[in-house]
Design a protein around this motif. Sequence first.
Motif, short mmCIF file in Angstrom:
data_model
loop_
_atom_site.label_atom_id
_atom_site.label_comp_id
_atom_site.label_asym_id
_atom_site.label_seq_id
_atom_site.Cartn_x
_atom_site.Cartn_y
_atom_site.Cartn_z
N TYR A 16 1.80 23.11 20.56
CA TYR A 16 0.37 23.15 20.26
C TYR A 16 -0.40 23.83 21.39
CZ TYR A 16 -4.38 21.61 19.29
OH TYR A 16 -5.73 21.58 19.06
N ARG A 17 -0.03 23.54 22.64
CA ARG A 17 -0.72 24.14 23.78
C ARG A 17 -0.59 25.66 23.75
NH1 ARG A 17 -0.14 22.52 30.14
NH2 ARG A 17 -0.74 20.50 29.28
N THR B 185 0.30 27.70 21.06
CA THR B 185 -0.03 28.40 19.82
C THR B 185 -1.32 27.94 19.16
OG1 THR B 185 1.16 26.85 18.39
CG2 THR B 185 2.44 28.66 19.36
N ASN B 186 -1.84 26.80 19.62
CA ASN B 186 -3.00 26.16 18.99
C ASN B 186 -2.72 25.77 17.54
OD1 ASN B 186 -5.61 25.14 19.40
ND2 ASN B 186 -6.54 26.88 18.33
N LYS B 187 -1.45 25.60 17.20
CA LYS B 187 -1.03 25.13 15.88
C LYS B 187 -0.06 23.96 16.06
CE LYS B 187 -1.54 29.60 13.56
NZ LYS B 187 -2.59 29.19 12.62
#
Length: 367
Positions: free
Chosen positions: A346-347, A349-351
């Motif tokens: 998440y950090r 790719t922001n996904k």
Amino acid sequence: MEDMVFDKNLIDDQQESAINVRKENKQKLLLDLRNEEIQEVFAIGLQSVDNQDRTLKGRKRTIIIPIGFPNAGKTQLISSLLYYAKCSFSEERSIEIQENVKDEIYPLFSIEEIDKSINDINPYAQGRAEMNRLINSYIKGELAGTTATGTLNLIGINVIPKDLKKKNLPKLNLAFIDVAGEDIKKIKFDLDKGEKGFFTHKFDAVFRGLNDSDHPVIFMLITPYQTVGENEHMNEADLHVDFLNHIRDYYPELFKRASFYVFISQWDKCKDENMTDIEFVKKNRSKIYDKIEECRKEYGTVVSYMGYSIGQISEVVKNDDGSNSTAKLRRINYICPSVVWNDLYYRCTNKRLNKKTLWNRIIDFFR
């Protein structure tokens, strides 16, 4: 945590992939290169290799640098993360995960190892062999031996989300830089002698290259819950602060864009249920906390504090001949690496790997 169940075939497969680079490929390793060549590899070389892979769509490889001093648990943390990513996903995995916890800890991704060359230089080759060494140790229920002094391993992997196309999630390309805790310790500032710390020339070349590049960089600062010696709590904090100050002073562009994890290894030894990981760092490693918070305020640095346990380890006992027994990994912790991998993805790719479809959310709503 789950009991270890060993699969000899899996061990053999890992050993076969740990190729002898020098004899079979006759390629140069990182340690074969001159310092200026190492600098060029990290400044532009890694990106030139990734640009040939169209599935990465030009995304720059995130460089992860675990920083742990001798006996801090750096090697075990890397081993735990790689073992979880490589061995707990496949149908032939070496452990059986209970159905009632599978959804919480089962990896939502697989990984592919990178073994690509820049002309006659393969920066990833030795790291690939090291990765297999670390994983093999865990498969056999053993703790991986510490990284040898003078080592410079680049472990390249691509994280491939499960149902990649269906969920429209990108591949995440990573590389771990593994060096010995004894070499990192050389950065200690000796106040009594007035001597500044230093990196080995080759490690310095790595940082100079990264300073000239625009690779995203993540530092994983690893400090143990329990330390050895009367003043070791203070020394642990001092060493990390000296390291951070050195990076800020000599590689400012790298430092400005870096993000951080602070891991407390041996977290299972904490018996205070009310103690959080960040509170532990504030109380016992206050200098680390203050320095990291200074970075957050000055640069907007992203920081995560996490307690980490690799699992249950057998106690070391005295043998009849006076020697000590070898510690064994009895039960393995899957929660910790699961949390780290999901947060790391998440950090970068922001996904989210555990992203649910609209239909899944509707079903959960009516449960």
